[in-house]
Design an enzyme around this catalytic site. Structure first.
Site, PDB file in Angstrom:
ATOM      1  N   ASP A  37       1.142  -1.058   0.161  1.00  0.00           N
ATOM      2  CA  ASP A  37      -0.576  -0.219  -0.181  1.00  0.00           C
ATOM      3  C   ASP A  37       0.734   0.855   0.290  1.00  0.00           C
ATOM      4  O   ASP A  37       0.418   2.383  -0.061  1.00  0.00           O
ATOM      5  CB  ASP A  37      -1.033  -0.232   1.198  1.00  0.00           C
ATOM      6  CG  ASP A  37      -0.051  -0.219   2.297  1.00  0.00           C
ATOM      7  OD1 ASP A  37       0.773   0.071   2.471  1.00  0.00           O
ATOM      8  OD2 ASP A  37      -1.117  -0.107   3.393  1.00  0.00           O
ATOM      9  N   SER A  38       2.529   0.731  -0.474  1.00  0.00           N
ATOM     10  CA  SER A  38       3.151   2.220  -0.383  1.00  0.00           C
ATOM     11  C   SER A  38       3.352   2.867  -1.800  1.00  0.00           C
ATOM     12  O   SER A  38       3.442   3.934  -1.892  1.00  0.00           O
ATOM     13  CB  SER A  38       4.209   1.759  -0.207  1.00  0.00           C
ATOM     14  OG  SER A  38       4.656   0.652  -0.590  1.00  0.00           O
TER      15      SER A  38
ATOM     16  N   ASP B 258      -0.751  -5.736  -0.186  1.00  0.00           N
ATOM     17  CA  ASP B 258      -1.683  -5.165   0.662  1.00  0.00           C
ATOM     18  C   ASP B 258      -3.582  -4.788   0.845  1.00  0.00           C
ATOM     19  O   ASP B 258      -3.421  -4.432  -0.115  1.00  0.00           O
ATOM     20  CB  ASP B 258      -0.841  -3.738   0.869  1.00  0.00           C
ATOM     21  CG  ASP B 258       0.373  -3.724   2.056  1.00  0.00           C
ATOM     22  OD1 ASP B 258       0.403  -5.423   3.129  1.00  0.00           O
ATOM     23  OD2 ASP B 258       0.862  -3.327   1.278  1.00  0.00           O
TER      24      ASP B 258
ATOM     25  N   LYS C 220      -1.461  -9.225   2.390  1.00  0.00           N
ATOM     26  CA  LYS C 220      -0.533  -8.913   4.164  1.00  0.00           C
ATOM     27  C   LYS C 220      -1.761  -7.765   4.617  1.00  0.00           C
ATOM     28  O   LYS C 220      -2.236  -6.949   4.268  1.00  0.00           O
ATOM     29  CB  LYS C 220       0.615  -8.335   3.141  1.00  0.00           C
ATOM     30  CG  LYS C 220       1.432  -7.745   4.628  1.00  0.00           C
ATOM     31  CD  LYS C 220       2.900  -7.212   4.388  1.00  0.00           C
ATOM     32  CE  LYS C 220       2.877  -5.965   3.632  1.00  0.00           C
ATOM     33  NZ  LYS C 220       2.909  -5.102   4.956  1.00  0.00           N
TER      34      LYS C 220
ATOM     35  N   GLU D 294      -1.623  -5.361   8.558  1.00  0.00           N
ATOM     36  CA  GLU D 294      -0.953  -4.970   9.389  1.00  0.00           C
ATOM     37  C   GLU D 294      -1.345  -5.366  10.526  1.00  0.00           C
ATOM     38  O   GLU D 294      -2.861  -4.793  10.309  1.00  0.00           O
ATOM     39  CB  GLU D 294      -1.052  -3.807   9.743  1.00  0.00           C
ATOM     40  CG  GLU D 294      -0.191  -3.006   8.074  1.00  0.00           C
ATOM     41  CD  GLU D 294      -0.149  -1.636   7.827  1.00  0.00           C
ATOM     42  OE1 GLU D 294      -0.253  -0.931   9.059  1.00  0.00           O
ATOM     43  OE2 GLU D 294       0.351  -1.109   7.733  1.00  0.00           O
TER      44      GLU D 294
ATOM     45  N   GLU E 273       9.072  -4.420  10.762  1.00  0.00           N
ATOM     46  CA  GLU E 273       8.925  -3.142  10.701  1.00  0.00           C
ATOM     47  C   GLU E 273       9.232  -2.555  11.753  1.00  0.00           C
ATOM     48  O   GLU E 273       8.857  -2.160  11.996  1.00  0.00           O
ATOM     49  CB  GLU E 273       7.743  -2.252   9.420  1.00  0.00           C
ATOM     50  CG  GLU E 273       8.826  -1.434   8.881  1.00  0.00           C
ATOM     51  CD  GLU E 273       7.561  -0.310   7.495  1.00  0.00           C
ATOM     52  OE1 GLU E 273       5.756  -1.220   7.026  1.00  0.00           O
ATOM     53  OE2 GLU E 273       7.731   0.727   6.976  1.00  0.00           O
TER      54      GLU E 273
HETATM   55  O1  KIV Z   1       3.383  -1.245   1.424  1.00  0.00           O
HETATM   56  C1  KIV Z   1       4.670  -1.095   2.255  1.00  0.00           C
HETATM   57  O2  KIV Z   1       5.704  -0.996   0.874  1.00  0.00           O
HETATM   58  C2  KIV Z   1       5.103  -2.739   2.942  1.00  0.00           C
HETATM   59  C3  KIV Z   1       6.438  -2.203   3.695  1.00  0.00           C
HETATM   60  C4  KIV Z   1       6.818  -2.743   4.574  1.00  0.00           C
HETATM   61  C5  KIV Z   1       7.571  -2.760   2.154  1.00  0.00           C
HETATM   62  O3  KIV Z   1       4.346  -3.149   3.507  1.00  0.00           O
END
Ligand code: KIV
Length: 271
Positions: free
Chosen positions: A51-52, A90, A120, A122, A189
């Protein structure tokens, strides 16, 4: 590393074997077809459609604004390019926090509409129900602990997390829980090396680090950061493998100059 079901492809089974054999896992982000194709051909093990993308591709200050539709778009572009790597996507902010039913729906959309291999998300105990429900539906989940950028406004900074004993104990318990409910891997992280080393030795699933030191099973970086595209972002953990910012600027300046001086296109470059 051999893979009997899908020869040549990295699967979660292959990652497990890599951890058992002490072979380190390489992971990078990608958000588009062109870059995904190059890094897959270069042999990266895992591609994260992070999600970056919210920061890197759209220029937002945080990861919060990116939507599920946008993540599906980025993930589908990456999937079309990839032949070998495992592609993890993400779940964006606001698509899994309300309840586990919403989380499952979001994960199913990612898997169905993009063709991704895993998701993924969080969080530790607060995300347990959602993670369990997604895994029960047969979708592999990578956990994400330590600095969790979707909670930036709760903490107010991007500083190193879990520096004191209480927070370190909570993180370790969260990691153990993530393994127990069936996460195939956990991403850590920006936490102290000693803590990530402890987590990695206590868990049997692969631990991937970013700013979490060398005593983990694999490393991830944001592709554009390690290629040196952004001169303004220089955290301690970032190693730049290229100065793409300068290379691109020089190429664009040369191109502009050639046009202005009438040197592009030349005779061979026209019909
Ligand atoms: O969204 C992202 O780029 C991440 C980083 C930890 C690589 O979750």
């Amino acid at each position: 590393m051999a893979n009997e079901i899908n020869p040549g492809r990295v699967t979660i089974k292959v990652l497990e074997q890599m951890k058992n054999n002490g072979e380190k896992i390489s992971m990078l982000t990608a958000y588009d077809y062109s870059f995904a194709k190059i890094i897959d051909q270069a042999g990266i093990d895992i591609i994260l459609v992070g999600d970056s993308a919210s920061n890197v591709m759209a220029g937002h200050e945080t990861t919060l604004p990116i939507t599920l539709d946008q993540m599906v778009y980025h993930a589908s572009s990456v999937i079309r390019a990839v032949k070998r790597a495992l592609v993890v996507v993400d779940l964006p902010f606001g698509t899994y926090q309300s309840d586990s039913q919403e989380a499952l729906k979001s994960a199913i959309r990612i898997m169905k509409e993009s063709g991704a291999h895993a998701v993924k998300l969080e969080g530790g105990y607060q995300a347990k129900d959602s993670i369990e429900r997604i895994i029960q539906a047969g979708i592999p989940v990578m956990g994400h602990l330590g600095l969790t950028p979707q909670s930036i406004y709760k903490f107010g900074t991007y500083e190193v997390r879990a520096k004191n004993k209480k927070e370190a104990d909570t993180l370790l318990n969260d990691a153990l829980m993530l393994e127990e409910v069936g996460c195939f891997s956990v991403l850590l992280e920006k936490i102290p090396n000693a803590l990530s080393k402890k987590v990695s030795s206590k868990l049997t699933v692969p631990i991937i680090g970013i700013g979490a030191g060398s005593d983990v099973d694999g490393q991830v970086l944001v592709l554009q950061d390690m290629l040196g595209m952004n001169k303004d972002f220089s955290p301690r953990f970032l190693r730049r493998y290229l100065d793409m910012n300068t290379l691109i600027c020089e190429a664009v300046k040369k191109y502009s100059k050639d046009i202005k001086e009438g040197n592009f296109p030349n005779k061979e470059e026209q019909y």
